[in-house]
Write an enzyme that holds these catalytic residues in place. Structure first.
Site, PDB file in Angstrom:
ATOM      1  N   ASP A 119      13.111  61.464  57.219  1.00  0.00           N
ATOM      2  CA  ASP A 119      13.752  61.455  55.900  1.00  0.00           C
ATOM      3  C   ASP A 119      13.832  62.864  55.304  1.00  0.00           C
ATOM      4  OD1 ASP A 119      14.649  59.521  53.743  1.00  0.00           O
ATOM      5  OD2 ASP A 119      13.100  60.577  52.612  1.00  0.00           O
ATOM      6  N   HIS A 135      21.796  52.718  54.824  1.00  0.00           N
ATOM      7  CA  HIS A 135      21.342  52.046  53.600  1.00  0.00           C
ATOM      8  C   HIS A 135      21.644  52.836  52.329  1.00  0.00           C
ATOM      9  CE1 HIS A 135      18.399  55.026  54.531  1.00  0.00           C
ATOM     10  NE2 HIS A 135      17.798  54.842  53.375  1.00  0.00           N
ATOM     11  N   ASP A 136      22.172  54.035  52.475  1.00  0.00           N
ATOM     12  CA  ASP A 136      22.490  54.863  51.301  1.00  0.00           C
ATOM     13  C   ASP A 136      23.985  54.926  51.014  1.00  0.00           C
ATOM     14  OD1 ASP A 136      19.805  55.619  50.961  1.00  0.00           O
ATOM     15  OD2 ASP A 136      20.025  57.427  52.198  1.00  0.00           O
ATOM     16  N   GLU A 168      17.254  63.356  59.036  1.00  0.00           N
ATOM     17  CA  GLU A 168      18.240  63.250  57.972  1.00  0.00           C
ATOM     18  C   GLU A 168      18.242  64.602  57.287  1.00  0.00           C
ATOM     19  OE1 GLU A 168      19.312  60.815  53.904  1.00  0.00           O
ATOM     20  OE2 GLU A 168      17.316  61.620  54.256  1.00  0.00           O
ATOM     21  N   ASP A 214      11.608  40.139  56.086  1.00  0.00           N
ATOM     22  CA  ASP A 214      10.273  40.447  56.598  1.00  0.00           C
ATOM     23  C   ASP A 214      10.304  40.658  58.112  1.00  0.00           C
ATOM     24  OD1 ASP A 214      10.459  37.674  57.403  1.00  0.00           O
ATOM     25  OD2 ASP A 214       9.753  37.142  55.385  1.00  0.00           O
ATOM     26  N   ASN A 265       9.814  33.444  54.694  1.00  0.00           N
ATOM     27  CA  ASN A 265       8.821  32.662  53.933  1.00  0.00           C
ATOM     28  C   ASN A 265       9.276  32.298  52.527  1.00  0.00           C
ATOM     29  OD1 ASN A 265       8.703  35.169  52.827  1.00  0.00           O
ATOM     30  ND2 ASN A 265       6.472  35.364  52.877  1.00  0.00           N
ATOM     31  N   ASP A 300      10.820  55.109  60.123  1.00  0.00           N
ATOM     32  CA  ASP A 300      11.164  56.140  59.160  1.00  0.00           C
ATOM     33  C   ASP A 300       9.922  56.982  58.885  1.00  0.00           C
ATOM     34  OD1 ASP A 300      13.098  57.163  57.088  1.00  0.00           O
ATOM     35  OD2 ASP A 300      13.940  55.169  57.432  1.00  0.00           O
TER      36      ASP A 300
HETATM   37  O1  TEU Z   1      18.046  59.966  51.313  1.00  0.00           O
HETATM   38  C1  TEU Z   1      18.262  61.272  50.911  1.00  0.00           C
HETATM   39  C2  TEU Z   1      19.544  61.626  50.239  1.00  0.00           C
HETATM   40  O2  TEU Z   1      19.698  62.777  49.910  1.00  0.00           O
HETATM   41  C3  TEU Z   1      20.650  60.765  49.909  1.00  0.00           C
HETATM   42  O3  TEU Z   1      21.249  60.124  50.940  1.00  0.00           O
HETATM   43  C4  TEU Z   1      20.279  59.899  48.746  1.00  0.00           C
HETATM   44  O4  TEU Z   1      19.906  58.637  49.157  1.00  0.00           O
HETATM   45  C5  TEU Z   1      21.366  59.727  47.748  1.00  0.00           C
HETATM   46  O5  TEU Z   1      22.393  58.993  48.299  1.00  0.00           O
HETATM   47  C6  TEU Z   1      21.832  60.995  47.121  1.00  0.00           C
HETATM   48  O6  TEU Z   1      22.878  60.702  46.242  1.00  0.00           O
HETATM   49  C7  TEU Z   1      16.814  59.615  51.839  1.00  0.00           C
HETATM   50  C8  TEU Z   1      16.752  58.121  52.068  1.00  0.00           C
HETATM   51  O7  TEU Z   1      17.703  57.754  53.021  1.00  0.00           O
HETATM   52  C9  TEU Z   1      16.939  57.436  50.752  1.00  0.00           C
HETATM   53  O8  TEU Z   1      17.026  56.042  50.874  1.00  0.00           O
HETATM   54  C10 TEU Z   1      15.785  57.821  49.870  1.00  0.00           C
HETATM   55  O9  TEU Z   1      15.970  57.301  48.589  1.00  0.00           O
HETATM   56  C11 TEU Z   1      15.624  59.325  49.776  1.00  0.00           C
HETATM   57  O10 TEU Z   1      15.732  59.984  51.013  1.00  0.00           O
HETATM   58  C12 TEU Z   1      14.260  59.665  49.237  1.00  0.00           C
HETATM   59  O11 TEU Z   1      13.280  59.335  50.169  1.00  0.00           O
HETATM   60 CA    CA Z   2       9.795  37.226  53.068  1.00  0.00          CA
END
Ligand code: TEU
Ligand code: CA
Length: 583
Positions: free
Chosen positions: A220, A342-343, A273, A28, A22, A97
């Protein structure tokens, strides 16, 4: 009997960066719907959807303010229901999640809990400050990031713990005159898992989504839920206090309760995780007999290119990566295998070579991921070899963790150039730049202004060009995913490391007397496979014939190789039929 979640490939979508429909610059749910057919065609069997719940986005959705809703920027609940049913039509399952260590500070529970007499008070971890003389205590509460330095409180924070994101982990709340605990950003207060009401709330939230047709959860930071005590921790460079909450018995008990009372009543699975897990503590969290989690993400292999914390990088050494992988392959019966999320920075930039051997090394990493024992998890963009960002300064960075660390490093007088190098190499935004769909403006991600910059290499690294190209990384992923899906050895065979050298990783998968040998050269140089490990084809086919047909021994090569000559080209990866025992 194998479970369905052991046989499918899992693809993580970080919705904010996937596809905008959008023009607001934010990916989205309709954007995910748009690409479901392509995901199906790639061979995806399960989608892991990063948070789409309402959230102030202090940590991009990992700070939830309503567990039963959809953030308007991602769409509506009917969009979500449509996504679940459209995925189901294509036999794709969706997991969400589950972020239950903390909520957003804007969650109504927390807002009410700021009132000392509220029934929600005990949903979070509130403590009065420790008494102290006002001069020293002013120091004590001033965080290294300076967030609370101007405030005058004649108390110390309740203990000496430090947070995951480089801040203090206690925040003083004027309204109730006490501190609350937050192991992540201060907008992420930790829930109090000593309170049985919290458990009841979470059980009902889980049922809410499972009843909608969700196939499970990625949980998480799930091994830090239960804080056994709030005593001072042993001082550490990072995460002082961790011994009071890491993988405690209280957490094991919560996991067993959630399994027994909720999860066991659905056809679903969980992947936890689990931070700082060791093979031993990992086993306790996902051992089938203990009935806690189904799988866990471990971190050891992702820490092989760092000293102590990820901000201090060391040169990548494939041998260390291979050792960590082999150790976990041996330790757990079933691993959750991943090289990206994503981390984490992009794997091709980190473990491969994102310049000269970009395609070769991305394909090598694909072979690695898809030939290990366990469920393979991949991250959006990995299938086209997306690289780390090309940002040049902090003004282009969005991630709260990166900004906190940058500020902390400044306080510690680390020079600006080094500070930026730390962020550049390790920022989570490396993984979060929008998916590069095609070579049109903004890579086809949005018609508006993208929420996070798009890597300018989208003109040559993009989905559209790779969809057409049979030799592309995307095509390679597709064929490897299919190869795995059709191979009982790759899905269910045992894992045995054969060679772990500085830049060479060779292992065997075996099932019912049949085996496959996987050989990976993590270097820009030609490497010899140690003699005796496997015979090369030269004796069989001779060197004379110019055209030699692949006799079926080479199952897969990222070099279109027909004959195996005992050598591996730069970043060459091979799957060969028959291990040493067959030669
Ligand atoms: O991540 C937890 C975590 O300990 C790490 O991977 C963190 O993202 C960081 O890299 C430490 O240096 C999870 C999620 O995947 C992350 O995106 C969140 O920010 C975090 O928990 C809190 O919810
Ligand atoms: Ca959007």
């Amino acid at each position: 009997m194998a479970k369905w979640w052991q046989e499918r490939l899992i693809y993580q979508i970080y919705p904010r960066s996937f596809q905008d429909t959008n023009g607001d610059g934010i990916g989205d749910i309709p954007g995910i719907l748009m690409h479901l057919d392509e995901l199906k065609e790639l061979g995806v069997g399960i989608i892991w959807l990063s948070p789409v719940y309402p959230s102030p986005n202090a940590d991009n959705g990992y700070d939830i303010s309503d567990y039963r809703g959809i953030h308007p920027e991602y769409g509506t609940m009917s969009d979500m229901e449509l996504l679940i049913s459209e995925a189901e039509k294509r036999d794709i399952k969706i997991i969400m999640d589950l972020v239950i260590n903390h909520t957003s500070d804007e969650h109504p529970w927390f807002q009410q809990s700021r009132d000392k007499s509220s029934p929600y008070r005990d949903y979070y971890i509130w403590r009065p400050g420790k008494q102290g003389n006002s001069k020293r205590s002013k120091e004590a509460i001033s965080s290294p990031l300076g967030s609370s330095s101007s405030r005058e409180v004649s108390k110390y924070p309740p203990n000496n713990w430090t947070s995951f994101f480089g801040e203090d982990c206690w925040e003083y709340d004027e309204k109730s005159g006490e501190y609350y605990l937050h192991l992540f950003a201060k907008k992420q207060p930790d829930l109090n898992w000593h309170n049985p009401k919290v458990l009841e709330e979470i059980k009902s939230i889980m049922r809410f989504w499972l009843d909608k047709g969700i196939a499970g959860f990625r949980c998480d930071v799930i091994n830090i839920l239960y804080k056994t005590s709030l005593d001072d921790g042993v001082k550490r460079l990072a995460l002082t206090g961790i011994e009071h909450y890491l993988s405690q018995e209280g957490t094991h008990e919560i996991l067993r309760t959630l399994r027994r009372e909720v999860l066991d009543h659905y056809d679903c699975f969980t992947v936890g995780e689990t931070v700082f897990v060791t093979p031993q503590s990992g086993k306790e969290l996902c051992d089938e007999g203990r009935r806690e989690l189904n799988m866990i993400f471990s971190f050891e292999h992702m820490e092989t290119d760092q000293f102590y914390v990820k901000w201090f990088k060391r040169r990548f050494h494939a041998g260390r990566l291979a050792e960590a992988i082999a150790r976990w392959q041996g330790a757990l019966d079933w691993n959750a295998n991943y090289l990206e999320n994503h981390d984490q920075p992009r794997s091709v930039s980190r473990f491969g070579n994102d310049s000269h051997y970009w395609a070769e090394s991305a394909k090598l990493l694909c072979i690695l991921l898809l030939t290990l024992r366990g469920t393979p998890f991949m991250f959006q963009g990995q299938e086209i070899g997306m690289t780390n960002f090309d940002f040049t300064g902090m003004d282009q960075i969005q991630d709260v963790e990166s900004h906190n660390i940058y500020r902390l490093a400044k306080k510690l007088l680390i020079p600006a150039g080094i500070r930026w190098r730390m962020i550049r190499a390790s920022s989570r935004d490396n993984a979060r730049t929008p998916v590069q769909w095609n070579d049109s403006p903004n890579a086809g991600f949005t018609t508006g202004v993208p929420w996070l910059g798009i890597n300018r290499n989208y003109t040559h690294i993009n989905m559209a060009s790779q969809m057409k190209e049979p030799g592309s990384i995307r095509s390679f992923y597709k064929s490897m995913i299919a190869l795995r899906a059709n191979s009982d050895i790759l899905k269910h065979g045992s894992f045995k490391p054969l060679v772990i050298k500085k830049q060479l990783f060779i292992y065997e998968r075996e099932l019912d007397g049949q085996s496959l040998l996987i050989a990976l050269n993590f270097s820009g140089r030609t490497r010899k496979i140690p003699r005796g490990l496997i015979e090369d084809d030269r004796n069989n086919v001779g060197n004379t014939s110019a055209v030699v047909k692949n006799d079926g021994r080479i199952i897969k090569s990222n070099y279109h190789r027909k004959v195996f000559d005992g050598l591996l080209q730069p970043y060459e990866a091979l799957i060969l039929k028959g291990g040493p025992s067959h030669d």
